[in-house]
Design a protein around this motif. Sequence first.
Motif, PDB file in Angstrom:
ATOM      1  N   ARG A  98      -6.400  -0.712  -2.868  1.00  0.00           N
ATOM      2  CA  ARG A  98      -5.029  -0.286  -2.575  1.00  0.00           C
ATOM      3  C   ARG A  98      -4.570  -0.680  -1.177  1.00  0.00           C
ATOM      4  O   ARG A  98      -3.378  -0.648  -0.886  1.00  0.00           O
ATOM      5  N   LYS A 140       1.229   4.034  -3.048  1.00  0.00           N
ATOM      6  CA  LYS A 140       0.944   5.443  -2.747  1.00  0.00           C
ATOM      7  C   LYS A 140       2.050   6.351  -3.268  1.00  0.00           C
ATOM      8  O   LYS A 140       1.783   7.371  -3.930  1.00  0.00           O
ATOM      9  N   THR A 153       0.840  -1.201   0.000  1.00  0.00           N
ATOM     10  CA  THR A 153       0.000   0.000   0.000  1.00  0.00           C
ATOM     11  C   THR A 153       0.874   1.250   0.000  1.00  0.00           C
ATOM     12  O   THR A 153       0.647   2.192  -0.768  1.00  0.00           O
ATOM     13  N   LYS A 154       1.866   1.251   0.862  1.00  0.00           N
ATOM     14  CA  LYS A 154       2.791   2.387   0.929  1.00  0.00           C
ATOM     15  C   LYS A 154       3.532   2.555  -0.397  1.00  0.00           C
ATOM     16  O   LYS A 154       3.675   3.675  -0.908  1.00  0.00           O
ATOM     17  N   TYR A 210      -4.584  -0.614  -7.414  1.00  0.00           N
ATOM     18  CA  TYR A 210      -4.548   0.728  -6.829  1.00  0.00           C
ATOM     19  C   TYR A 210      -5.930   1.375  -6.874  1.00  0.00           C
ATOM     20  O   TYR A 210      -6.341   2.055  -5.930  1.00  0.00           O
TER      21      TYR A 210
END
Length: 295
Positions: A85, A21, A17-18, A81
């Motif tokens: 996400r 992002k 997820t990070k 995403y």
Amino acid sequence: MKFRGHETFFIRKGWLTKGMKYVKRHPDVFVSKEEKPMDVLGIGSNMVRSLRYWMQAVGITKEPTHGKRTQQFTPLGELIYRYDRYIEEQGTLSLLQYELASNQEEATAWYFFFNEFQMLEFTRDDFIRSLKNYVLMKDEETSVADRSYQDDFSCIINTYIPRIKGGRLQFSPENNIACPLGELGLIDYVSQDRTIYRKTMVQPQMLSPYIALAMILLQHGDNTEVSLESLLHASKSIGRAFNLDMTTLMQLLKQLEQLGEVEVVRTAGLDVVHIMTEYTAQECIEQYYQDILKE
């Protein structure tokens, strides 16, 4: 072939997820000289390299082979995403597992474990010995350090067996974070001393019909007829990626048959699947996420 690209770190919860992002914001996040990747991502230098590796190994991003090594989303990465996400859906985990188990170049040990390694019960030495032979057969000039084989095996085990199940006391909060792929339950212990392992089959309810269809299409491309044997045992098949048996595979195919996407033919000595769907693999994945939104 690639070994130990993970820097000994399995995928931590929240890492992908990070990664998504910041790749979305800054495609050069892993190589930027203006902003230090460690400061932006909030993890150490080895973990930065590990996350960069994992983003590609599970098929979320890709990097050019020359020029500036910026990361871009793959078509799968774009869908994840957009729809999931935070990696919360079982279908997303299944897709990441399929990509990882099929990635012969970037995740060679994972590819070997699921596609070539035939032992259902095994020790670390069994796996490493077999992997060494596989590498030798593929390329006699390739030299891989024993430490890399050992670290890959440990990382595979930690990917699929939650560390708390291993009875290990963890003193670092970072080390307490389990790998999301552990939810698939693809490896377990056999012996009480935890030196013998077994491959275990994913629970059938964890595989959505449209995710399964996407994997079949990814494996077989434009073929409109495939054998049950290839779906179960061929390299990069759904059967290999999830340790399936014929009964479970047939359950999935029956669900797809009811949806009108395939036809299973087991008469006159035939054991084949006619692929009737008009969807592409990407459209199957999007259909899966759209169905979730309707629930």
